[in-house]
Design a protein around this motif. Sequence first.
Motif, PDB file in Angstrom:
ATOM      1  N   VAL A 147     -22.371  29.539   2.882  1.00  0.00           N
ATOM      2  CA  VAL A 147     -23.539  28.708   3.151  1.00  0.00           C
ATOM      3  C   VAL A 147     -23.692  28.634   4.664  1.00  0.00           C
ATOM      4  O   VAL A 147     -22.720  28.484   5.385  1.00  0.00           O
ATOM      5  CB  VAL A 147     -23.364  27.290   2.562  1.00  0.00           C
ATOM      6  N   TYR A 148     -24.912  28.755   5.128  1.00  0.00           N
ATOM      7  CA  TYR A 148     -25.189  28.696   6.559  1.00  0.00           C
ATOM      8  C   TYR A 148     -25.768  27.324   6.886  1.00  0.00           C
ATOM      9  O   TYR A 148     -26.653  26.838   6.187  1.00  0.00           O
ATOM     10  CB  TYR A 148     -26.167  29.806   6.952  1.00  0.00           C
ATOM     11  N   THR A 149     -25.223  26.699   7.942  1.00  0.00           N
ATOM     12  CA  THR A 149     -25.701  25.385   8.357  1.00  0.00           C
ATOM     13  C   THR A 149     -25.985  25.375   9.858  1.00  0.00           C
ATOM     14  O   THR A 149     -25.432  26.164  10.614  1.00  0.00           O
ATOM     15  CB  THR A 149     -24.667  24.280   8.060  1.00  0.00           C
ATOM     16  N   CYS A 150     -26.814  24.430  10.257  1.00  0.00           N
ATOM     17  CA  CYS A 150     -27.129  24.246  11.671  1.00  0.00           C
ATOM     18  C   CYS A 150     -26.029  23.402  12.299  1.00  0.00           C
ATOM     19  O   CYS A 150     -25.636  22.372  11.730  1.00  0.00           O
ATOM     20  CB  CYS A 150     -28.482  23.563  11.830  1.00  0.00           C
ATOM     21  N   PRO A 151     -25.502  23.788  13.471  1.00  0.00           N
ATOM     22  CA  PRO A 151     -24.478  22.980  14.131  1.00  0.00           C
ATOM     23  C   PRO A 151     -24.988  21.586  14.536  1.00  0.00           C
ATOM     24  O   PRO A 151     -24.221  20.643  14.606  1.00  0.00           O
ATOM     25  CB  PRO A 151     -24.101  23.778  15.373  1.00  0.00           C
ATOM     26  N   MET A 152     -26.277  21.451  14.779  1.00  0.00           N
ATOM     27  CA  MET A 152     -26.844  20.175  15.214  1.00  0.00           C
ATOM     28  C   MET A 152     -27.395  19.348  14.057  1.00  0.00           C
ATOM     29  O   MET A 152     -27.442  18.134  14.124  1.00  0.00           O
ATOM     30  CB  MET A 152     -27.978  20.423  16.226  1.00  0.00           C
TER      31      MET A 152
ATOM     32  N   LEU B  78     -27.965  29.610  12.603  1.00  0.00           N
ATOM     33  CA  LEU B  78     -27.179  28.955  11.554  1.00  0.00           C
ATOM     34  C   LEU B  78     -25.791  29.577  11.533  1.00  0.00           C
ATOM     35  O   LEU B  78     -25.632  30.781  11.679  1.00  0.00           O
ATOM     36  CB  LEU B  78     -27.867  29.111  10.194  1.00  0.00           C
ATOM     37  N   LYS B  79     -24.767  28.744  11.353  1.00  0.00           N
ATOM     38  CA  LYS B  79     -23.373  29.186  11.339  1.00  0.00           C
ATOM     39  C   LYS B  79     -22.864  29.256   9.908  1.00  0.00           C
ATOM     40  O   LYS B  79     -23.182  28.402   9.070  1.00  0.00           O
ATOM     41  CB  LYS B  79     -22.488  28.226  12.138  1.00  0.00           C
ATOM     42  N   ALA B  80     -22.051  30.275   9.623  1.00  0.00           N
ATOM     43  CA  ALA B  80     -21.509  30.464   8.266  1.00  0.00           C
ATOM     44  C   ALA B  80     -20.427  29.439   7.997  1.00  0.00           C
ATOM     45  O   ALA B  80     -19.604  29.131   8.852  1.00  0.00           O
ATOM     46  CB  ALA B  80     -20.940  31.876   8.127  1.00  0.00           C
ATOM     47  N   LYS B  81     -20.437  28.923   6.776  1.00  0.00           N
ATOM     48  CA  LYS B  81     -19.441  27.966   6.324  1.00  0.00           C
ATOM     49  C   LYS B  81     -19.094  28.365   4.898  1.00  0.00           C
ATOM     50  O   LYS B  81     -19.956  28.385   4.024  1.00  0.00           O
ATOM     51  CB  LYS B  81     -20.022  26.560   6.378  1.00  0.00           C
ATOM     52  N   LYS B  82     -17.812  28.684   4.653  1.00  0.00           N
ATOM     53  CA  LYS B  82     -17.407  29.110   3.311  1.00  0.00           C
ATOM     54  C   LYS B  82     -17.244  27.904   2.410  1.00  0.00           C
ATOM     55  O   LYS B  82     -16.727  26.883   2.805  1.00  0.00           O
ATOM     56  CB  LYS B  82     -16.105  29.893   3.360  1.00  0.00           C
ATOM     57  N   GLU B  83     -17.706  28.082   1.181  1.00  0.00           N
ATOM     58  CA  GLU B  83     -17.559  27.040   0.161  1.00  0.00           C
ATOM     59  C   GLU B  83     -16.908  27.637  -1.062  1.00  0.00           C
ATOM     60  O   GLU B  83     -16.937  28.841  -1.270  1.00  0.00           O
ATOM     61  CB  GLU B  83     -18.926  26.463  -0.233  1.00  0.00           C
ATOM     62  N   LYS B  84     -16.375  26.795  -1.915  1.00  0.00           N
ATOM     63  CA  LYS B  84     -15.803  27.271  -3.177  1.00  0.00           C
ATOM     64  C   LYS B  84     -16.839  27.271  -4.239  1.00  0.00           C
ATOM     65  O   LYS B  84     -17.784  26.600  -4.245  1.00  0.00           O
ATOM     66  CB  LYS B  84     -14.630  26.402  -3.584  1.00  0.00           C
TER      67      LYS B  84
END
Length: 103
Positions: free
Chosen positions: A73-78, A97-103
């Motif tokens: 999932v990609y999220t905005c740092p701000m 947007l920065k990548a963030k791994k989810e289960k």
Amino acid sequence: MKFMRMLLMAVLTIFSITLMAQDTAKQNKKQTKMQMEKPIYTCPMHADVLSDKPGKCPKCGMDLVRKEKKSVVYTCPMHAEITSNKPGKCPKCGMELKAKKEK
């Protein structure tokens, strides 16, 4: 006449090799896709125990559980409320947007 035969043989040979190479590439792609779709089972206590089918852990005897694929999932740092399943820019501030791994 001999030249035409030789030229025709060369063209047919190149055509045959090209078709074989394309077929091989398609088969490799299918095999890779099938391998990626195979479920993997692991022991809840021993993450190093992996299997391609359900069963019992050889170390502790617990049932192997299906290992879920992690999604990205990609999220905005701000702006943490901004999420996307694809990379891109934040619609509010324009940051990547920065990548963030989810289960």
